[in-house]
Motif scaffolding. Structure first.
Motif, PDB file in Angstrom:
ATOM      1  N   ALA A  32       0.844  -1.193   0.000  1.00 29.37           N
ATOM      2  CA  ALA A  32       0.000   0.000   0.000  1.00 29.37           C
ATOM      3  C   ALA A  32       0.878   1.241   0.000  1.00 29.37           C
ATOM      4  CB  ALA A  32      -0.913   0.009   1.228  1.00 29.37           C
ATOM      5  N   VAL A  33       0.274   2.351  -0.427  1.00 28.20           N
ATOM      6  CA  VAL A  33       0.938   3.645  -0.377  1.00 28.20           C
ATOM      7  C   VAL A  33       0.141   4.548   0.542  1.00 28.20           C
ATOM      8  CG1 VAL A  33       1.719   5.653  -1.669  1.00 28.20           C
ATOM      9  CG2 VAL A  33       1.815   3.394  -2.727  1.00 28.20           C
ATOM     10  N   ALA A  51       1.369   0.222   9.641  1.00 29.97           N
ATOM     11  CA  ALA A  51       1.640  -0.211   8.274  1.00 29.97           C
ATOM     12  C   ALA A  51       1.869  -1.712   8.202  1.00 29.97           C
ATOM     13  CB  ALA A  51       2.858   0.525   7.723  1.00 29.97           C
ATOM     14  N   ARG A  52       1.487  -2.291   7.077  1.00 26.08           N
ATOM     15  CA  ARG A  52       1.829  -3.678   6.793  1.00 26.08           C
ATOM     16  C   ARG A  52       3.172  -3.722   6.090  1.00 26.08           C
ATOM     17  NH1 ARG A  52      -3.917  -4.533   4.048  1.00 26.08           N
ATOM     18  NH2 ARG A  52      -2.759  -3.373   2.502  1.00 26.08           N
ATOM     19  N   SER A  53       3.701  -4.909   5.913  1.00 27.42           N
ATOM     20  CA  SER A  53       4.950  -5.054   5.172  1.00 27.42           C
ATOM     21  C   SER A  53       4.793  -4.482   3.767  1.00 27.42           C
ATOM     22  CB  SER A  53       5.330  -6.538   5.075  1.00 27.42           C
ATOM     23  OG  SER A  53       5.534  -7.077   6.358  1.00 27.42           O
ATOM     24  N   HIS A  54       5.883  -3.964   3.217  1.00 22.59           N
ATOM     25  CA  HIS A  54       5.934  -3.433   1.851  1.00 22.59           C
ATOM     26  C   HIS A  54       5.011  -2.235   1.657  1.00 22.59           C
ATOM     27  CE1 HIS A  54       8.348  -6.908   0.791  1.00 22.59           C
ATOM     28  NE2 HIS A  54       7.435  -7.672   1.366  1.00 22.59           N
ATOM     29  N   ILE A  72      11.435   0.070  12.947  1.00 21.48           N
ATOM     30  CA  ILE A  72      10.976  -0.492  11.680  1.00 21.48           C
ATOM     31  C   ILE A  72      11.385  -1.955  11.657  1.00 21.48           C
ATOM     32  CG2 ILE A  72      11.023  -0.323   9.173  1.00 21.48           C
ATOM     33  CD1 ILE A  72      11.808   2.583   9.431  1.00 21.48           C
ATOM     34  N   ALA A  73      10.441  -2.840  11.951  1.00 17.73           N
ATOM     35  CA  ALA A  73      10.706  -4.274  12.045  1.00 17.73           C
ATOM     36  C   ALA A  73       9.937  -5.058  10.994  1.00 17.73           C
ATOM     37  CB  ALA A  73      10.347  -4.777  13.440  1.00 17.73           C
ATOM     38  N   LYS A  74       9.322  -4.355  10.050  1.00 19.32           N
ATOM     39  CA  LYS A  74       8.571  -5.020   8.979  1.00 19.32           C
ATOM     40  C   LYS A  74       9.330  -4.834   7.669  1.00 19.32           C
ATOM     41  CE  LYS A  74       4.440  -3.518  11.408  1.00 19.32           C
ATOM     42  NZ  LYS A  74       3.311  -2.562  11.411  1.00 19.32           N
ATOM     43  N   PRO A  75       9.424  -5.885   6.854  1.00 20.55           N
ATOM     44  CA  PRO A  75      10.194  -5.776   5.609  1.00 20.55           C
ATOM     45  C   PRO A  75       9.503  -4.887   4.575  1.00 20.55           C
ATOM     46  CG  PRO A  75       9.052  -7.883   5.705  1.00 20.55           C
ATOM     47  CD  PRO A  75       8.864  -7.238   7.048  1.00 20.55           C
TER      48      PRO A  75
END
Length: 214
Positions: A32-33, A51-54, A72-75
């Motif tokens: 998502a943006v 936020a979700r990953s990416h 920030i622990a999500k790829p």
């Protein structure tokens, strides 16, 4: 439009190549943006937490006041200013993240892969910290291959960027100044630091610890 704790943002889902877009020369075609506005303290931290990953988080022009560390622990998180983002309404610029707090933690702690911080001004005031030398604006840890690109990082003390763990980040085309140490490398990290301007550092612009083995 969605509203979360008085933070106004617009979220656009990218679900197919036909909906992809270019931002700072990179194609984003997954996740998502979120287009963020500086309506409340902690806006960036809260956006990253939900936020979700990416997810790509685009900061509209303005000053973003942060009052707590941002992890920030999500790829795949891509954090950038609106300058250079080919989105509807045209390109703008001028996003600055400012922080002043008494904490043992860095402003940004990056622990995941494929994280990018691009084209942002980051200013951190460590004057109230108990040990100014121990603080970092950005800490890159674990096996992160984070990319810091086109940023301006300023702090009155501490380290602008600390790189440790087994991380292999890229620091490129950025301006780092007015800190204790510009870039500090230790642990088993193996960073790429290129085309940066590092100046006015009280101790050293680039320091590689003796135990560094990357």
């Amino acid at each position: 439009m969605i509203r979360t704790q008085s933070i106004t943002s617009q979220v656009v889902e990218i679900s197919s190549p036909s909906k992809s877009f270019m931002i700072h020369g990179l194609q984003r075609d997954e996740g998502a943006v979120e287009i963020l506005s500086p309506d409340q303290e902690g806006a960036v931290r809260k956006a990253i937490e939900r936020a979700r990953s990416h997810t790509t988080i685009v900061l509209s022009p303005g000053t973003y006041i942060e009052d707590a560390p941002i992890v920030i622990a999500k790829p795949g998180i891509f954090l950038c200013s609106a300058d250079g983002a080919e989105l509807s309404g045209g390109s703008e610029h001028g996003a600055c993240i400012c922080a002043s707090y008494r904490s043992n933690q860095p402003l940004f702690r990056i622990e995941s892969e494929d994280v990018t911080i691009s084209n942002l001004a980051i200013e951190v005031d460590f004057s109230t910290s108990e040990d100014e030398r121990a603080r970092s604006c950005i800490l890159i840890d674990h096996s992160s291959n984070a990319r810091i690109e086109g940023c301006s990082i300023t702090t009155n003390a501490g380290k602008a960027i600390e790189i440790t763990g087994k991380s292999k980040p890229t620091i490129i085309d950025s301006v780092i100044k007015d800190c204790m140490i510009g870039v500090y490398v230790h642990g088993h990290s193996a960073p790429t630091v290129t085309r940066n301007t590092i100046s006015a550092c009280k101790a050293s612009c680039l320091r590689v610890a003796e135990e560094a083995s990357g």
